[in-house]
Design a protein around this motif. Structure first.
Motif, PDB file in Angstrom:
ATOM      1  N   MET A   1       0.837  -1.184   0.000  1.00  0.00           N
ATOM      2  CA  MET A   1       0.000   0.000   0.000  1.00  0.00           C
ATOM      3  C   MET A   1       0.876   1.239   0.000  1.00  0.00           C
ATOM      4  O   MET A   1       2.024   1.180   0.416  1.00  0.00           O
ATOM      5  CB  MET A   1      -0.889   0.019   1.233  1.00  0.00           C
ATOM      6  CG  MET A   1      -2.034  -0.926   1.157  1.00  0.00           C
ATOM      7  SD  MET A   1      -3.207  -0.513   2.408  1.00  0.00           S
ATOM      8  CE  MET A   1      -3.265  -2.061   3.258  1.00  0.00           C
ATOM      9  N   GLN A   2       0.283   2.320  -0.445  1.00  0.00           N
ATOM     10  CA  GLN A   2       1.040   3.561  -0.558  1.00  0.00           C
ATOM     11  C   GLN A   2       0.163   4.726  -0.127  1.00  0.00           C
ATOM     12  O   GLN A   2      -0.999   4.814  -0.513  1.00  0.00           O
ATOM     13  CB  GLN A   2       1.481   3.752  -2.004  1.00  0.00           C
ATOM     14  CG  GLN A   2       2.291   4.979  -2.242  1.00  0.00           C
ATOM     15  CD  GLN A   2       2.671   5.120  -3.708  1.00  0.00           C
ATOM     16  OE1 GLN A   2       2.210   4.381  -4.548  1.00  0.00           O
ATOM     17  NE2 GLN A   2       3.501   6.096  -4.000  1.00  0.00           N
ATOM     18  N   ILE A   3       0.703   5.611   0.673  1.00  0.00           N
ATOM     19  CA  ILE A   3       0.007   6.823   1.084  1.00  0.00           C
ATOM     20  C   ILE A   3       0.571   7.975   0.261  1.00  0.00           C
ATOM     21  O   ILE A   3       1.778   8.160   0.174  1.00  0.00           O
ATOM     22  CB  ILE A   3       0.198   7.094   2.586  1.00  0.00           C
ATOM     23  CG1 ILE A   3      -0.451   5.977   3.385  1.00  0.00           C
ATOM     24  CG2 ILE A   3      -0.399   8.444   2.969  1.00  0.00           C
ATOM     25  CD1 ILE A   3      -0.235   6.093   4.875  1.00  0.00           C
ATOM     26  N   LEU A   4      -0.335   8.740  -0.346  1.00  0.00           N
ATOM     27  CA  LEU A   4       0.060   9.864  -1.183  1.00  0.00           C
ATOM     28  C   LEU A   4      -0.079  11.157  -0.401  1.00  0.00           C
ATOM     29  O   LEU A   4      -1.033  11.322   0.367  1.00  0.00           O
ATOM     30  CB  LEU A   4      -0.821   9.942  -2.429  1.00  0.00           C
ATOM     31  CG  LEU A   4      -0.849   8.698  -3.312  1.00  0.00           C
ATOM     32  CD1 LEU A   4      -1.867   8.874  -4.424  1.00  0.00           C
ATOM     33  CD2 LEU A   4       0.519   8.416  -3.879  1.00  0.00           C
ATOM     34  N   ASN A   5       0.843  12.085  -0.612  1.00  0.00           N
ATOM     35  CA  ASN A   5       0.704  13.388   0.037  1.00  0.00           C
ATOM     36  C   ASN A   5      -0.308  14.225  -0.737  1.00  0.00           C
ATOM     37  O   ASN A   5      -0.814  13.822  -1.777  1.00  0.00           O
ATOM     38  CB  ASN A   5       2.060  14.083   0.177  1.00  0.00           C
ATOM     39  CG  ASN A   5       2.701  14.390  -1.158  1.00  0.00           C
ATOM     40  OD1 ASN A   5       2.022  14.551  -2.160  1.00  0.00           O
ATOM     41  ND2 ASN A   5       4.019  14.461  -1.174  1.00  0.00           N
ATOM     42  N   GLU A   6      -0.595  15.416  -0.227  1.00  0.00           N
ATOM     43  CA  GLU A   6      -1.631  16.259  -0.835  1.00  0.00           C
ATOM     44  C   GLU A   6      -1.332  16.614  -2.284  1.00  0.00           C
ATOM     45  O   GLU A   6      -2.219  16.616  -3.121  1.00  0.00           O
ATOM     46  CB  GLU A   6      -1.784  17.545  -0.028  1.00  0.00           C
ATOM     47  CG  GLU A   6      -2.430  17.354   1.312  1.00  0.00           C
ATOM     48  CD  GLU A   6      -2.557  18.661   2.076  1.00  0.00           C
ATOM     49  OE1 GLU A   6      -2.674  19.721   1.428  1.00  0.00           O
ATOM     50  OE2 GLU A   6      -2.534  18.607   3.304  1.00  0.00           O
ATOM     51  N   GLU A   8       0.463  14.950  -4.515  1.00  0.00           N
ATOM     52  CA  GLU A   8       0.314  13.780  -5.384  1.00  0.00           C
ATOM     53  C   GLU A   8      -1.151  13.410  -5.565  1.00  0.00           C
ATOM     54  O   GLU A   8      -1.550  12.930  -6.622  1.00  0.00           O
ATOM     55  CB  GLU A   8       1.058  12.578  -4.797  1.00  0.00           C
ATOM     56  CG  GLU A   8       2.550  12.740  -4.761  1.00  0.00           C
ATOM     57  CD  GLU A   8       3.234  11.619  -3.992  1.00  0.00           C
ATOM     58  OE1 GLU A   8       4.386  11.332  -4.336  1.00  0.00           O
ATOM     59  OE2 GLU A   8       2.629  11.052  -3.075  1.00  0.00           O
ATOM     60  N   ALA A   9      -1.974  13.642  -4.554  1.00  0.00           N
ATOM     61  CA  ALA A   9      -3.363  13.202  -4.589  1.00  0.00           C
ATOM     62  C   ALA A   9      -4.331  14.229  -5.166  1.00  0.00           C
ATOM     63  O   ALA A   9      -5.452  13.876  -5.526  1.00  0.00           O
ATOM     64  CB  ALA A   9      -3.823  12.829  -3.178  1.00  0.00           C
ATOM     65  N   LYS A  10      -3.892  15.483  -5.318  1.00  0.00           N
ATOM     66  CA  LYS A  10      -4.842  16.521  -5.718  1.00  0.00           C
ATOM     67  C   LYS A  10      -5.394  16.322  -7.132  1.00  0.00           C
ATOM     68  O   LYS A  10      -6.535  16.642  -7.398  1.00  0.00           O
ATOM     69  CB  LYS A  10      -4.242  17.908  -5.571  1.00  0.00           C
ATOM     70  CG  LYS A  10      -3.225  18.270  -6.619  1.00  0.00           C
ATOM     71  CD  LYS A  10      -2.759  19.690  -6.466  1.00  0.00           C
ATOM     72  CE  LYS A  10      -1.783  20.008  -7.583  1.00  0.00           C
ATOM     73  NZ  LYS A  10      -1.386  21.381  -7.575  1.00  0.00           N
ATOM     74  N   ASP A  11      -4.610  15.788  -8.049  1.00  0.00           N
ATOM     75  CA  ASP A  11      -5.071  15.604  -9.428  1.00  0.00           C
ATOM     76  C   ASP A  11      -5.494  14.175  -9.724  1.00  0.00           C
ATOM     77  O   ASP A  11      -5.836  13.854 -10.854  1.00  0.00           O
ATOM     78  CB  ASP A  11      -3.962  16.002 -10.405  1.00  0.00           C
ATOM     79  CG  ASP A  11      -3.683  17.485 -10.365  1.00  0.00           C
ATOM     80  OD1 ASP A  11      -4.620  18.257 -10.105  1.00  0.00           O
ATOM     81  OD2 ASP A  11      -2.528  17.873 -10.593  1.00  0.00           O
ATOM     82  N   LEU A  12      -5.486  13.323  -8.731  1.00  0.00           N
ATOM     83  CA  LEU A  12      -5.828  11.920  -8.930  1.00  0.00           C
ATOM     84  C   LEU A  12      -7.339  11.749  -8.972  1.00  0.00           C
ATOM     85  O   LEU A  12      -8.046  12.178  -8.063  1.00  0.00           O
ATOM     86  CB  LEU A  12      -5.237  11.090  -7.787  1.00  0.00           C
ATOM     87  CG  LEU A  12      -5.296   9.593  -7.933  1.00  0.00           C
ATOM     88  CD1 LEU A  12      -4.477   9.150  -9.137  1.00  0.00           C
ATOM     89  CD2 LEU A  12      -4.743   8.937  -6.688  1.00  0.00           C
TER      90      LEU A  12
END
Length: 81
Positions: A1-6, A8-12
């Protein structure tokens, strides 16, 4: 599993039930000037992915330069507006 920071996650854009496909999610993540190459082996429907790109362009008011790859291995979509 991987946790994304803000950042990295904003455009996902997550795939959901219904009309969201991997190609449409990737097209929605493109910024102006970026391009997406869709390989023929990744596209398994009768119609071409132009239909998906044109629908996204119409709904979001965007423009894509789109066409076949010069070597015939798939399609390229470049967001221009």
């Amino acid at each position: 599993m991987q946790i994304l920071n803000e950042e990295e996650a904003k455009d996902l854009i997550p795939l959901t039930k219904g009309r969201e496909t991997l190609v449409s999610a990737k097209l929605k993540q493109l910024k102006v000037g970026q391009a997406l190459v869709v390989a023929t082996k990744d596209w398994n429907t009768k119609s071409s992915p132009y239909r998906v790109a044109n629908n996204i362009a119409k709904r979001h008011g965007w423009q894509f330069e789109q066409g076949r790859m010069p070597d015939g291995t798939g399609w390229v979509f470049k967001r221009v507006g």
